[in-house]
Design a protein around this motif. Structure first.
Motif, PDB file in Angstrom:
ATOM      1  N   THR A  35       0.813  -1.218   0.000  1.00  0.00           N
ATOM      2  CA  THR A  35       0.000   0.000   0.000  1.00  0.00           C
ATOM      3  C   THR A  35       0.849   1.272   0.000  1.00  0.00           C
ATOM      4  N   VAL A  36       0.482   2.213  -0.861  1.00  0.00           N
ATOM      5  CA  VAL A  36       1.119   3.524  -0.886  1.00  0.00           C
ATOM      6  C   VAL A  36       0.283   4.425   0.028  1.00  0.00           C
ATOM      7  N   TRP A  37       0.875   4.883   1.127  1.00  0.00           N
ATOM      8  CA  TRP A  37       0.149   5.658   2.129  1.00  0.00           C
ATOM      9  C   TRP A  37       0.199   7.154   1.900  1.00  0.00           C
ATOM     10  N   GLY A  38       1.263   7.626   1.269  1.00  0.00           N
ATOM     11  CA  GLY A  38       1.364   9.071   1.126  1.00  0.00           C
ATOM     12  C   GLY A  38       2.232   9.479  -0.041  1.00  0.00           C
ATOM     13  N   LEU A  39       2.099  10.757  -0.401  1.00  0.00           N
ATOM     14  CA  LEU A  39       2.918  11.315  -1.470  1.00  0.00           C
ATOM     15  C   LEU A  39       3.050  12.808  -1.245  1.00  0.00           C
ATOM     16  N   ALA A  40       4.095  13.351  -1.835  1.00  0.00           N
ATOM     17  CA  ALA A  40       4.320  14.796  -1.740  1.00  0.00           C
ATOM     18  C   ALA A  40       5.029  15.260  -3.000  1.00  0.00           C
ATOM     19  N   ILE A  41       4.632  16.413  -3.491  1.00  0.00           N
ATOM     20  CA  ILE A  41       5.227  16.995  -4.683  1.00  0.00           C
ATOM     21  C   ILE A  41       6.259  18.026  -4.254  1.00  0.00           C
ATOM     22  N   GLU A  42       7.443  17.937  -4.815  1.00  0.00           N
ATOM     23  CA  GLU A  42       8.498  18.899  -4.537  1.00  0.00           C
ATOM     24  C   GLU A  42       7.990  20.299  -4.885  1.00  0.00           C
ATOM     25  N   PRO A  43       8.381  21.325  -4.119  1.00  0.00           N
ATOM     26  CA  PRO A  43       7.880  22.677  -4.402  1.00  0.00           C
ATOM     27  C   PRO A  43       8.051  23.127  -5.856  1.00  0.00           C
ATOM     28  N   SER A  44       9.101  22.679  -6.516  1.00  0.00           N
ATOM     29  CA  SER A  44       9.311  23.068  -7.916  1.00  0.00           C
ATOM     30  C   SER A  44       8.385  22.305  -8.866  1.00  0.00           C
ATOM     31  N   GLY A  45       7.783  21.213  -8.389  1.00  0.00           N
ATOM     32  CA  GLY A  45       6.925  20.378  -9.220  1.00  0.00           C
ATOM     33  C   GLY A  45       7.693  19.384 -10.072  1.00  0.00           C
ATOM     34  N   ARG A  46       9.006  19.409  -9.965  1.00  0.00           N
ATOM     35  CA  ARG A  46       9.860  18.550 -10.789  1.00  0.00           C
ATOM     36  C   ARG A  46       9.899  17.101 -10.297  1.00  0.00           C
ATOM     37  N   ARG A  47       9.731  16.909  -8.981  1.00  0.00           N
ATOM     38  CA  ARG A  47       9.808  15.562  -8.424  1.00  0.00           C
ATOM     39  C   ARG A  47       8.619  15.260  -7.522  1.00  0.00           C
ATOM     40  N   LEU A  48       8.352  13.968  -7.406  1.00  0.00           N
ATOM     41  CA  LEU A  48       7.304  13.442  -6.551  1.00  0.00           C
ATOM     42  C   LEU A  48       7.950  12.414  -5.642  1.00  0.00           C
ATOM     43  N   ALA A  49       7.569  12.400  -4.377  1.00  0.00           N
ATOM     44  CA  ALA A  49       8.038  11.380  -3.436  1.00  0.00           C
ATOM     45  C   ALA A  49       6.824  10.596  -2.961  1.00  0.00           C
ATOM     46  N   THR A  50       6.961   9.268  -2.856  1.00  0.00           N
ATOM     47  CA  THR A  50       5.879   8.413  -2.374  1.00  0.00           C
ATOM     48  C   THR A  50       6.408   7.544  -1.250  1.00  0.00           C
ATOM     49  N   CYS A  51       5.516   7.167  -0.324  1.00  0.00           N
ATOM     50  CA  CYS A  51       5.925   6.319   0.801  1.00  0.00           C
ATOM     51  C   CYS A  51       4.915   5.193   0.970  1.00  0.00           C
ATOM     52  N   SER A  52       5.403   4.079   1.539  1.00  0.00           N
ATOM     53  CA  SER A  52       4.600   2.870   1.481  1.00  0.00           C
ATOM     54  C   SER A  52       4.775   1.958   2.686  1.00  0.00           C
ATOM     55  N   GLN A  53       3.862   1.009   2.746  1.00  0.00           N
ATOM     56  CA  GLN A  53       3.934  -0.064   3.734  1.00  0.00           C
ATOM     57  C   GLN A  53       5.154  -0.947   3.490  1.00  0.00           C
ATOM     58  N   ASP A  54       5.758  -0.879   2.304  1.00  0.00           N
ATOM     59  CA  ASP A  54       6.950  -1.684   2.012  1.00  0.00           C
ATOM     60  C   ASP A  54       8.221  -1.067   2.607  1.00  0.00           C
ATOM     61  N   CYS A  55       8.066  -0.010   3.415  1.00  0.00           N
ATOM     62  CA  CYS A  55       9.160   0.657   4.137  1.00  0.00           C
ATOM     63  C   CYS A  55      10.133   1.385   3.215  1.00  0.00           C
ATOM     64  N   THR A  56       9.666   1.794   2.044  1.00  0.00           N
ATOM     65  CA  THR A  56      10.518   2.558   1.136  1.00  0.00           C
ATOM     66  C   THR A  56       9.907   3.911   0.816  1.00  0.00           C
ATOM     67  N   VAL A  57      10.790   4.815   0.443  1.00  0.00           N
ATOM     68  CA  VAL A  57      10.414   6.096  -0.146  1.00  0.00           C
ATOM     69  C   VAL A  57      10.902   6.013  -1.584  1.00  0.00           C
ATOM     70  N   ARG A  58      10.012   6.281  -2.517  1.00  0.00           N
ATOM     71  CA  ARG A  58      10.384   6.275  -3.933  1.00  0.00           C
ATOM     72  C   ARG A  58      10.305   7.695  -4.461  1.00  0.00           C
ATOM     73  N   LEU A  59      11.279   8.048  -5.289  1.00  0.00           N
ATOM     74  CA  LEU A  59      11.326   9.355  -5.925  1.00  0.00           C
ATOM     75  C   LEU A  59      11.014   9.181  -7.406  1.00  0.00           C
ATOM     76  N   TRP A  60      10.284  10.123  -7.937  1.00  0.00           N
ATOM     77  CA  TRP A  60       9.883  10.127  -9.344  1.00  0.00           C
ATOM     78  C   TRP A  60      10.212  11.498  -9.895  1.00  0.00           C
ATOM     79  N   SER A  61      10.806  11.546 -11.081  1.00  0.00           N
ATOM     80  CA  SER A  61      11.145  12.824 -11.726  1.00  0.00           C
ATOM     81  C   SER A  61      10.278  13.017 -12.956  1.00  0.00           C
ATOM     82  N   ARG A  62       9.926  14.256 -13.201  1.00  0.00           N
ATOM     83  CA  ARG A  62       9.102  14.567 -14.370  1.00  0.00           C
ATOM     84  C   ARG A  62      10.011  14.742 -15.586  1.00  0.00           C
ATOM     85  N   ASP A  63       9.711  13.988 -16.639  1.00  0.00           N
ATOM     86  CA  ASP A  63      10.538  14.062 -17.839  1.00  0.00           C
ATOM     87  C   ASP A  63      10.046  15.170 -18.772  1.00  0.00           C
ATOM     88  N   GLY A  64      10.678  15.302 -19.920  1.00  0.00           N
ATOM     89  CA  GLY A  64      10.346  16.359 -20.884  1.00  0.00           C
ATOM     90  C   GLY A  64       8.946  16.260 -21.454  1.00  0.00           C
TER      91      GLY A  64
END
Length: 166
Positions: A35-64
């Motif tokens: 389960t993904v419990w939460g997410l947050a968008i970087e103030p610039s909007g360029r990156r997204l962070a997600t957090c989960s029951q799997d005990c990881t934080v994943r980062l996502w970057s916005r491409d062109g």
């Protein structure tokens, strides 16, 4: 472009965009194992962070093309479910908290190829699960947390040390 993000019990994050008079799913972000419990968008909007029951934080970057692509995975920083995540208003820190009763402050690297260091950890931040962490929207050195112990706590973070010029 107006976007909406949703975290889900199906281990994914969906990116929604407004179309005429409705919302349509534009992207499906997969990678978490629970389960993904939460997410947050970087103030610039360029990156997204997600957090989960799997005990990881994943980062996502916005491409062109405006799509979010997988980036670094922060592992080994929490021992139990990560419930909440938030970026500091200056984008220099990322805070996470969870079922291990602690808050972790991650230092955002200066470039995309650098490691994400742990700037600080508050063990036993609450007497039970820490359910939510949020930075002050103006001051990047102040944040609040809420826990299963019924408490809301306000934290003052130390100023980062200046780096030596090379």
């Amino acid at each position: 472009e107006l976007l909406l993000f949703s975290a889900s019990y199906d281990d994914s994050v969906r990116v929604w965009a407004e179309e005429v008079d409705d919302w349509a799913c534009q992207d499906l972000l997969q990678g978490h194992q629970h389960t993904v419990w939460g997410l947050a968008i970087e103030p610039s909007g360029r990156r997204l962070a997600t957090c989960s029951q799997d005990c990881t934080v994943r980062l996502w970057s916005r491409d062109g093309r405006g799509k979010y692509v997988p980036g670094p995975v922060l592992e080994g920083r929490h021992e139990r479910t990560i419930f909440s995540i938030d970026w500091s208003p200056d984008g220099d820190r990322l805070a996470s908290c969870g079922g291990d009763d602690k808050i972790v402050i991650h230092a955002v690297p200066s470039d995309d190829d650098s490691e994400w260091a742990v700037e600080s950890t508050v063990s036993a931040a609450h007497d039970s699960d820490v359910n939510c962490v949020r930075f002050n929207p103006v001051d990047p050195l102040v944040m609040a947390s809420a826990g299963d112990d019924g408490m809301v706590k306000v934290w003052a973070l130390p100023k980062p040390s200046p780096t030596a010029a090379t």
